[in-house]
Motif scaffolding. Structure first.
Motif: not given
Lengths: 347, 346
Positions: B125-126, B129-130, B133, B180-182, B185
């Motif tokens: 997930q992180p 997200m990266t 972004y 896409t934001t937190f 995702v």
């Protein structure tokens, strides 16, 4: 997934590129947009952009920040995390409730009658009273089925105990003794050993070896290096020429940690930044600007294989460590920590 | 620069002024919105309360206690019967929530914390997200977009108040891709395992085997589907049962995908991956497993002989994701370990 970035880049490339420009790319784009919208509606003036002074004076060189790229090289967690005591108890309780509510195990579908497997199953089911192998001795359909909660200090909810129970169930009696044991009706002593799972705590954990990548398998580890001034930071370096953050991150990884690392720089956008002001401006002859501080933009990277090796590094690094988040807090300076804490994963 | 100067001016003023200011050069002091709220919280917690004393713990044995009692307690002492019918919110006898074991609709679970779920939360997930972004500089306003539905242009009086026309080129309104934001995702939302058995047209009993197989590999109850229309080429006749599906969410979904990716797919010989053109263009991808592949699920392998010979069916696995286009869904699936081959169609 990066359409926005791409278009921003295209916009920037269309605009006239000036390497000496102290204004960053996105600000330049927004300034252009504001300028174009201002033509339509002259009321809206870009207020925040007025803070950047035009580089007009010829006597003193323009002031600027030194732009740097840093790399947050991360080894993701390798194994599942330890469960909280509440989670352990909850999962066991739910399993026992399921045992109470589910239909009884259909033995005839899984074992043909009077085969060795069937006999073995009956023997095991007699001792543990239930079909599930890892919930302890519990008879869900019996008179005392209501007693589905374990008492304080019981071992049944511990994952180690459950793994042991499953392994014990997997052990089959050694060939030749099964029939004899079954006839005697006694427990078969000699059993074939089943391969145990590897330990969740490694040798590096026991030694306290912070340079090993085998430590703290449940946590994310981050590479920090000790620079020439003796400070622990993420590896970082100035941007050279027109290179972007992604390219710079790849270069820094090779120049700092050597080629013996299989890494992947995630995405083109930085995940955080650190900025520090110098006590006195430093003249940069090359760019003809006076640097009043530095700004480090951190790129995220993952290590897949290999290990860092500082012997050939070009930044005068002295040492490196692989640290988890809470260890990082004790290692880096408080100011650095406040800049990086929110971009690190909790686990 | 002006801001920097402003800061230094303030610093000078504070140093020369009469009011002493606490210097906090190294200590980053921040005020958060939650700072005040934490003072209102009660410091006492049940976690800090001491556990019961040793002798109470040792002497407590509910089973022995009930055996000693000898007789059965009246059911009213321990049995709560939820109402059979819901009689509205104002009725005094309300059913307990479904998570309560005494509820009539209680389903036990979850039983574990799946590995794939943990990997998703800690790593995938992180990274997604990266990767996704998009930076919008301060002061950015998204350019206004035109309406997706067209109005009816023309002189005809029947165009008045007529429902709007669909977009040019196609009848359907595609899902929109939000930045896409937190919060959004892409994640796995469900898995559908579908198995159609052609032979069930002649002999519906064949479908029972498929049912048992799908239930064994998914740990979920299956639904049976009937043919909606007759298709001569396939031997379908309207109203005959032809297929079974199992819908998985949550823990079952993660366990099923985990064992498919880690155990079943690596065993397939010369498997190239999932076809790149798979997908319904709204983030749901499908791949197929042949009968041999289904037989290599550990649940089938353990008692393979108990299934009638040559009646283990193949199946289609549809992975539902919260992505709104196939590209994002494919990125998610390849990050959890499903390879793709061929031309990628978005």
């Amino acid at each position: 997934m990066n359409a926005g970035q791409k278009s921003a880049r295209q916009l920037a490339s269309r605009s006239s590129w000036r390497p000496q420009d102290p204004i960053c790319l996105s600000c330049r784009i927004s300034r252009r947009r504001h300028a174009s919208s201002a033509a339509a509606a002259a009321v809206e003036q870009p207020a925040p952009l007025q803070t950047i002074p035009p580089a007009t004076s010829t006597s003193s060189p323009p002031q600027a920040y030194a732009l740097k790229a840093g790399v947050v090289l991360c080894r993701p967690p390798q194994i599942t995390r330890d469960l909280q005591p509440f989670e352990k108890a909850f999962f066991l309780y739910q399993r026992r409730l399921n045992e109470r509510l589910a239909l009884p195990f259909t033995r005839y579908f899984y074992f043909k009658k009077d085969t060795p497997a069937d006999i073995e199953w009956k023997r095991k089911a007699k001792t543990r009273l239930t079909a599930a192998r890892d919930i302890g001795v519990y008879h869900a359909y019996g008179k005392e089925g209501w007693n589905d909660e374990v008492l304080v200090g019981a071992k049944e909810s511990e994952p180690e105990w459950q793994v042991e129970a499953l392994l014990k169930d997997m052990e089959v009696p050694a060939a030749g003794e099964a029939s004899a044991g079954a006839q005697a009706g006694a427990m078969v002593e000699k059993r074939e050993e089943v391969e145990r799972p590897m330990s969740r705590v490694t040798e590096a954990d026991r030694r306290g070896d912070v340079k090993s990548l085998d430590r703290l398998l449940q946590r994310s580890l981050y590479l920090v290096v000790k620079n020439g001034e003796g400070r622990w930071t993420f590896p970082c370096d100035r941007l050279i020429g027109r290179e972007g953050l992604h390219l710079a991150a790849e270069r820094i990884l090779v120049q700092a940690g050597g080629v013996n690392m299989n890494t992947w720089v995630v995405g083109n956008a930085p995940i955080g930044y650190f900025h520090a002001d110098f006590p006195k401006g430093i003249m940069n002859e090359e760019k003809n600007v006076e640097e009043v501080g530095e700004k480090v933009f951190f790129m995220k990277a993952r290590i897949m294989a290999g290990q860092a090796n500082l012997e050939q590094n070009k930044f005068g690094l002295q040492d490196f460590k692989w640290l988890a988040k809470e260890e990082l807090e004790k290692t880096v300076t408080a100011r650095y920590w406040s800049a990086i804490r929110n971009m690190l994963a909790d686990r | 620069m002006a801001l920097r100067e402003l800061g230094s001016i303030f610093g000078l003023a504070s140093r020369s002024g009469t009011r002493p200011v606490v210097r906090c050069a190294n200590l980053p002091i921040r005020r958060y919105a939650s700072t005040d709220a934490t003072q209102d919280l009660e410091p006492a917690s049940s976690f800090s309360a001491p556990p019961p004393s040793e002798d109470i713990v040792k002497s407590y044995d509910p089973v022995a206690q009930s055996r000693r009692r000898g007789r059965r307690l009246p059911p009213s002492r321990y049995q709560f019967r939820p109402p059979k019918y819901y009689r509205g919110p104002l009725h005094p006898h309300q059913p307990p929530p479904p998570s309560d074991p005494s509820s009539r609709v209680f389903q036990p679970g979850p039983f574990s914390l799946p590995r794939l779920e943990q990997t998703y939360q800690s790593t995938i997930q992180p990274d997604l997200m990266t990767l996704a972004y998009t930076h919008f500089p301060p002061g950015y306003t998204a350019p206004p977009k035109g309406a997706r539905l067209r109005s009816w242009e023309g002189a005809s009086p029947y165009f008045k108040n007529r429902p709007l026309r669909g977009p040019r080129g196609s009848d359907v309104l595609r899902l929109l891709r939000q930045p896409t934001t937190f919060r959004n995702v892409p994640k796995l939302t469900g898995v559908t395992v579908h198995s159609m058995v052609k032979e069930a047209n002649e002999d519906p009993a064949v479908l029972d085997v498929a049912k048992m197989v799908v239930q064994a590999i998914t740990n979920a109850r299956t639904k049976v589907h009937k043919a909606r229309m007759s298709v001569i080429q396939w031997g379908h006749r309207e109203g005959r049962v032809v297929s079974v599906t199992a819908d998985l969410t949550g823990e079952d979904m993660y366990h099923f995908l985990g064992k498919t990716i880690d155990v079943v797919l690596p065993r397939i010989k010369d498997w190239k991956g999932v076809k790149g053109s798979s997908g319904d263009s709204s983030g749901n991808l499908t791949f197929g497993l042949s009968a041999e592949n289904v037989a290599s699920f550990p649940e089938i392998e353990v008692n393979y002989d108990m299934y009638p010979p040559k009646m283990i069916p193949g199946c289609h696995v549809t992975v539902h994701t919260s992505a709104t286009n196939d590209r994002d869904a494919r990125l998610l699936l390849s990050s959890i370990g499903i390879p793709f081959y061929g031309k990628l169609v978005d």
